[in-house]
Design a protein around this motif. Structure first.
Motif, PDB file in Angstrom:
ATOM      1  N   THR A 429       0.845  -1.185   0.000  1.00 23.82           N
ATOM      2  CA  THR A 429       0.000   0.000   0.000  1.00 23.82           C
ATOM      3  C   THR A 429       0.884   1.239   0.000  1.00 23.82           C
ATOM      4  O   THR A 429       2.077   1.177   0.314  1.00 23.82           O
ATOM      5  CB  THR A 429      -0.924   0.030   1.239  1.00 23.82           C
ATOM      6  N   ALA A 430       0.302   2.331  -0.373  1.00 27.50           N
ATOM      7  CA  ALA A 430       1.055   3.598  -0.402  1.00 27.50           C
ATOM      8  C   ALA A 430       1.098   4.203   0.989  1.00 27.50           C
ATOM      9  O   ALA A 430       0.081   4.271   1.687  1.00 27.50           O
ATOM     10  CB  ALA A 430       0.413   4.566  -1.381  1.00 27.50           C
ATOM     11  N   GLY A 431       2.284   4.590   1.403  1.00 28.31           N
ATOM     12  CA  GLY A 431       2.463   5.274   2.671  1.00 28.31           C
ATOM     13  C   GLY A 431       2.887   6.701   2.439  1.00 28.31           C
ATOM     14  O   GLY A 431       3.158   7.120   1.296  1.00 28.31           O
ATOM     15  N   PRO A 432       2.983   7.511   3.478  1.00 27.30           N
ATOM     16  CA  PRO A 432       3.332   8.928   3.308  1.00 27.30           C
ATOM     17  C   PRO A 432       4.741   9.150   2.769  1.00 27.30           C
ATOM     18  O   PRO A 432       4.991  10.171   2.104  1.00 27.30           O
ATOM     19  CB  PRO A 432       3.185   9.502   4.720  1.00 27.30           C
ATOM     20  N   ASP A 433       5.665   8.192   3.020  1.00 27.37           N
ATOM     21  CA  ASP A 433       7.053   8.371   2.586  1.00 27.37           C
ATOM     22  C   ASP A 433       7.516   7.301   1.611  1.00 27.37           C
ATOM     23  O   ASP A 433       8.697   7.239   1.269  1.00 27.37           O
ATOM     24  CB  ASP A 433       7.984   8.358   3.806  1.00 27.37           C
ATOM     25  N   GLY A 434       6.622   6.422   1.189  1.00 24.41           N
ATOM     26  CA  GLY A 434       7.000   5.331   0.317  1.00 24.41           C
ATOM     27  C   GLY A 434       6.067   4.156   0.528  1.00 24.41           C
ATOM     28  O   GLY A 434       5.129   4.215   1.333  1.00 24.41           O
ATOM     29  N   PRO A 435       6.311   3.050  -0.181  1.00 24.77           N
ATOM     30  CA  PRO A 435       5.424   1.900  -0.062  1.00 24.77           C
ATOM     31  C   PRO A 435       5.492   1.271   1.322  1.00 24.77           C
ATOM     32  O   PRO A 435       6.515   1.305   1.994  1.00 24.77           O
ATOM     33  CB  PRO A 435       5.941   0.947  -1.139  1.00 24.77           C
ATOM     34  N   VAL A 436       4.373   0.660   1.726  1.00 26.09           N
ATOM     35  CA  VAL A 436       4.299  -0.089   2.968  1.00 26.09           C
ATOM     36  C   VAL A 436       4.033  -1.546   2.615  1.00 26.09           C
ATOM     37  O   VAL A 436       3.091  -1.859   1.875  1.00 26.09           O
ATOM     38  CB  VAL A 436       3.198   0.450   3.895  1.00 26.09           C
ATOM     39  N   LEU A 437       4.881  -2.439   3.123  1.00 25.96           N
ATOM     40  CA  LEU A 437       4.786  -3.858   2.807  1.00 25.96           C
ATOM     41  C   LEU A 437       4.179  -4.603   3.988  1.00 25.96           C
ATOM     42  O   LEU A 437       4.621  -4.434   5.129  1.00 25.96           O
ATOM     43  CB  LEU A 437       6.166  -4.452   2.501  1.00 25.96           C
ATOM     44  N   ALA A 438       3.178  -5.426   3.714  1.00 20.23           N
ATOM     45  CA  ALA A 438       2.597  -6.296   4.726  1.00 20.23           C
ATOM     46  C   ALA A 438       3.085  -7.714   4.444  1.00 20.23           C
ATOM     47  O   ALA A 438       2.681  -8.348   3.461  1.00 20.23           O
ATOM     48  CB  ALA A 438       1.074  -6.228   4.675  1.00 20.23           C
ATOM     49  N   VAL A 439       3.991  -8.198   5.278  1.00 24.04           N
ATOM     50  CA  VAL A 439       4.650  -9.482   5.022  1.00 24.04           C
ATOM     51  C   VAL A 439       4.294 -10.543   6.050  1.00 24.04           C
ATOM     52  O   VAL A 439       4.653 -11.712   5.883  1.00 24.04           O
ATOM     53  CB  VAL A 439       6.185  -9.311   4.973  1.00 24.04           C
ATOM     54  N   GLY A 440       3.628 -10.166   7.114  1.00 18.54           N
ATOM     55  CA  GLY A 440       3.299 -11.123   8.155  1.00 18.54           C
ATOM     56  C   GLY A 440       4.515 -11.484   8.987  1.00 18.54           C
ATOM     57  O   GLY A 440       5.619 -10.949   8.786  1.00 18.54           O
ATOM     58  N   PRO A 441       4.351 -12.406   9.922  1.00 17.72           N
ATOM     59  CA  PRO A 441       5.493 -12.832  10.747  1.00 17.72           C
ATOM     60  C   PRO A 441       6.579 -13.487   9.900  1.00 17.72           C
ATOM     61  O   PRO A 441       6.285 -14.281   8.993  1.00 17.72           O
ATOM     62  CB  PRO A 441       4.859 -13.837  11.720  1.00 17.72           C
ATOM     63  N   LEU A 442       7.824 -13.168  10.187  1.00 15.45           N
ATOM     64  CA  LEU A 442       8.958 -13.710   9.441  1.00 15.45           C
ATOM     65  C   LEU A 442       9.741 -14.678  10.317  1.00 15.45           C
ATOM     66  O   LEU A 442       9.923 -14.425  11.514  1.00 15.45           O
ATOM     67  CB  LEU A 442       9.886 -12.583   8.982  1.00 15.45           C
ATOM     68  N   PRO A 443      10.243 -15.786   9.746  1.00 16.77           N
ATOM     69  CA  PRO A 443      11.045 -16.724  10.529  1.00 16.77           C
ATOM     70  C   PRO A 443      12.428 -16.147  10.805  1.00 16.77           C
ATOM     71  O   PRO A 443      12.880 -15.232  10.097  1.00 16.77           O
ATOM     72  CB  PRO A 443      11.132 -17.946   9.619  1.00 16.77           C
ATOM     73  N   PRO A 444      13.129 -16.642  11.808  1.00 16.95           N
ATOM     74  CA  PRO A 444      14.500 -16.165  12.046  1.00 16.95           C
ATOM     75  C   PRO A 444      15.383 -16.412  10.831  1.00 16.95           C
ATOM     76  O   PRO A 444      15.342 -17.493  10.218  1.00 16.95           O
ATOM     77  CB  PRO A 444      14.959 -16.993  13.247  1.00 16.95           C
ATOM     78  N   ALA A 445      16.177 -15.426  10.466  1.00 17.98           N
ATOM     79  CA  ALA A 445      17.097 -15.537   9.323  1.00 17.98           C
ATOM     80  C   ALA A 445      18.088 -14.394   9.410  1.00 17.98           C
ATOM     81  O   ALA A 445      17.779 -13.333   9.954  1.00 17.98           O
ATOM     82  CB  ALA A 445      16.342 -15.486   7.998  1.00 17.98           C
ATOM     83  N   PRO A 446      19.298 -14.579   8.848  1.00 18.06           N
ATOM     84  CA  PRO A 446      20.254 -13.466   8.824  1.00 18.06           C
ATOM     85  C   PRO A 446      19.733 -12.238   8.098  1.00 18.06           C
ATOM     86  O   PRO A 446      20.056 -11.105   8.448  1.00 18.06           O
ATOM     87  CB  PRO A 446      21.473 -14.063   8.110  1.00 18.06           C
ATOM     88  N   ALA A 447      18.925 -12.472   7.057  1.00 22.06           N
ATOM     89  CA  ALA A 447      18.335 -11.382   6.296  1.00 22.06           C
ATOM     90  C   ALA A 447      17.141 -11.928   5.532  1.00 22.06           C
ATOM     91  O   ALA A 447      17.071 -13.124   5.235  1.00 22.06           O
ATOM     92  CB  ALA A 447      19.347 -10.776   5.327  1.00 22.06           C
ATOM     93  N   HIS A 448      16.194 -11.053   5.225  1.00 15.25           N
ATOM     94  CA  HIS A 448      15.001 -11.424   4.482  1.00 15.25           C
ATOM     95  C   HIS A 448      15.028 -10.720   3.134  1.00 15.25           C
ATOM     96  O   HIS A 448      15.432  -9.552   3.040  1.00 15.25           O
ATOM     97  CB  HIS A 448      13.742 -11.042   5.260  1.00 15.25           C
ATOM     98  N   VAL A 449      14.584 -11.424   2.082  1.00 14.34           N
ATOM     99  CA  VAL A 449      14.703 -10.904   0.730  1.00 14.34           C
ATOM    100  C   VAL A 449      13.329 -10.875   0.070  1.00 14.34           C
ATOM    101  O   VAL A 449      12.564 -11.852   0.148  1.00 14.34           O
ATOM    102  CB  VAL A 449      15.672 -11.763  -0.105  1.00 14.34           C
ATOM    103  N   PHE A 450      13.071  -9.763  -0.603  1.00 19.54           N
ATOM    104  CA  PHE A 450      11.824  -9.594  -1.346  1.00 19.54           C
ATOM    105  C   PHE A 450      12.179  -9.163  -2.765  1.00 19.54           C
ATOM    106  O   PHE A 450      12.975  -8.237  -2.961  1.00 19.54           O
ATOM    107  CB  PHE A 450      10.930  -8.555  -0.677  1.00 19.54           C
ATOM    108  N   ALA A 451      11.595  -9.851  -3.747  1.00 16.28           N
ATOM    109  CA  ALA A 451      11.826  -9.523  -5.149  1.00 16.28           C
ATOM    110  C   ALA A 451      10.698  -8.629  -5.640  1.00 16.28           C
ATOM    111  O   ALA A 451       9.523  -8.839  -5.304  1.00 16.28           O
ATOM    112  CB  ALA A 451      11.895 -10.790  -5.988  1.00 16.28           C
ATOM    113  N   VAL A 452      11.053  -7.645  -6.448  1.00 14.20           N
ATOM    114  CA  VAL A 452      10.097  -6.691  -7.001  1.00 14.20           C
ATOM    115  C   VAL A 452      10.143  -6.815  -8.510  1.00 14.20           C
ATOM    116  O   VAL A 452      11.200  -6.642  -9.126  1.00 14.20           O
ATOM    117  CB  VAL A 452      10.441  -5.240  -6.588  1.00 14.20           C
ATOM    118  N   ARG A 453       8.992  -7.120  -9.098  1.00 11.72           N
ATOM    119  CA  ARG A 453       8.920  -7.243 -10.559  1.00 11.72           C
ATOM    120  C   ARG A 453       7.863  -6.273 -11.085  1.00 11.72           C
ATOM    121  O   ARG A 453       6.766  -6.179 -10.511  1.00 11.72           O
ATOM    122  CB  ARG A 453       8.555  -8.666 -10.960  1.00 11.72           C
TER     123      ARG A 453
END
Length: 456
Positions: A429-453
């Motif tokens: 969704t659009a936020g005041p300063d940029g997009p807002v991502l709703a990803v839900g709870p994330l599992p433990p990981a060194p880093a999380h990756v999201f691809a944008v197409r």
């Protein structure tokens, strides 16, 4: 220094390499845990500010300058032959453990270790870590060769292995689909003199300048190229002034057209710049490679424990940061006196390899996004990469189930995908300063990756 030609695509795609230091210095395997040299090199400095007699110490004497210089107490165990000759912790350790035993005597234990050494665990570890190229030392500053050269040392008979360590490791590495490069210390060889070096500021001036040494270095590099066809020529410290580095590089390109030459040959051209422990604050338009050890030393230091190593999370963050700024990471690991990589290092590398197996599409084969970094609305750092029309957000921590990315501009209708696991498509969704991502709870990981197409 700009590349004299386009840097080969395989190298720019590889992103992650492993450097391996193993030699006589691995037998004592000791250095202080003083990180001043590491911090200086990381800041792009080759010596401390107080490296001249005029302003270095309160009394200004040359002896005081030497006492203050970190070279006598630095953490690089592969420099043991030099450091144990200086007044400092390494000399005290050597006298306590070895008495007046000379460095050359460590050849006995090292030859025995080479006899029992197996290249397969090294190659397996590098592949499991997700590295795409491997660069072992062929000759470090002590001059000892890790291959049976046809050009033996003129000062120390038998100053080389009888077993072809480089050839056997190269076969094992290439059998696993990895590229194989070679490190060679062209600038320093203490069998030709200039030992000890007392100050960081004196390193560059300690390169042997005789025509005989230049011929020796040239013969070695040409032999290494002919025998092993390395994908990377990784020279160190510099090149003898009497040598013909340009002619050597031209011959290499003719033999290995997609080979890569680093920037330490004392010449204007290079395929890649190699800051030691250094990083970039912005995207570098030219290819670069930060070279650093997993801990504080490129050679095995028996004093190092897990607390002195980068954790897997820190290493994933470092790799993501370097790649986002158009760089590669060449990571040093340190086999011990028996040729075994310590368990603490293996654990880190295996964990990084598991992360890369799931998220490597955001690392391998990518190029920089227009900007390298941002911070989520929840305060978590983000690094950006791209491949063709797909962009990647590498979030360096848990941003929470919903977060904004201020300053990020997404094309209309862009689709997001969670990389590395089956998950519902994140809502945007659009936020005041940029997009807002709703990803839900994330599992433990060194880093999380999201691809944008972009929308198709």
């Amino acid at each position: 220094m700009r590349p004299e030609r386009e840097t080969p695509a395989w190298y720019r795609d590889a992103k992650f390499g492993i450097m391996i230091h193993w030699g006589l210095y691995s037998v004592p395997g000791w250095a202080p845990l003083d990180d001043e040299v590491v911090r200086l090199l990381g800041a792009g400095r080759t010596a401390p500010e107080d490296s001249s007699p005029d302003d270095s110490t309160r009394d200004g004497s040359a002896d005081a300058v030497r006492r203050s210089d970190p070279l006598a107490r630095h953490s690089y165990a592969e420099w043991y032959q030099n450091t144990y000759l200086l007044d400092g912790p390494t000399r005290a350790y050597h006298r306590r453990v070895y008495g007046d035993r000379p460095y050359a005597d460590f050849r006995t234990e090292f030859v025995a270790a080479v006899r029992d050494w197996d290249p397969v665990p090294w190659a397996d570890l590098c592949a499991a870590a997700g590295a795409r190229y491997v660069v072992p030392t062929s000759k470090h500053h002590d001059g000892y060769l890790l291959w049976p050269s046809a050009h033996p040392n003129p000062h120390l008979p038998g100053w080389q292995t009888g077993r072809d360590v480089l050839g056997e490791l190269g076969t094992a590495v290439r059998d696993r689909g990895l590229r194989y490069g070679l490190y060679y210390s062209g600038g320093l060889d203490w069998t030709f003199g200039n030992l000890p070096i007392r100050r960081m500021a004196d390193v560059a001036a300690s390169v042997p300048d005789s025509p005989g040494y230049a011929r020796y270095v040239d013969a070695h590099w040409r032999e290494l190229i002919d025998r092993y066809r390395p994908s990377v020529l990784w020279n160190d410290i510099g090149y003898p002034s009497a040598g013909d580095a340009d002619g050597l590089v031209a011959a290499y390109y003719a033999a290995v057209p997609d080979g890569v030459v680093n920037d330490r040959f004392s010449r204007d051209g290079a395929d890649v710049r190699t800051p030691e422990y250094g990083i970039r604050s912005e995207i570098d338009p030219e290819p670069w490679e930060t070279v650093r050890a997993l801990g504080l030393s490129f050679g095995w230091n028996r004093q190092e424990t897990a607390e002195h190593l980068l954790s897997a999370t820190e290493l994933v963050h470092l790799l993501s940061d370097v790649v986002s700024r158009n760089g590669n990471l060449l990571l040093g690991i340190t086999p011990d006196d028996r040729g075994v990589v310590p368990a603490a290092q293996r654990r880190v590398l295996h964990e990084v390899g598991r992360w890369l197996a799931d998220h490597g599409e955001a690392i391998y084969g990518t190029r920089p996004w227009p900007v390298p970094a941002a911070v989520t609305s929840s305060g978590v750092p983000v690094r950006f990469t791209r491949r063709d029309d797909v962009g990647y957000l590498i979030v360096l921590g848990d941003p929470g189930p919903e977060f904004g990315v201020p300053g990020l501009s997404l094309p209309p209708g862009a689709r997001l995908r969670v990389v590395g696991r089956a998950a519902a498509e994140p809502g945007v969704t659009a936020g005041p300063d940029g997009p807002v991502l709703a990803v839900g709870p994330l599992p433990p990981a060194p880093a999380h990756v999201f691809a944008v197409r972009p929308a198709s």
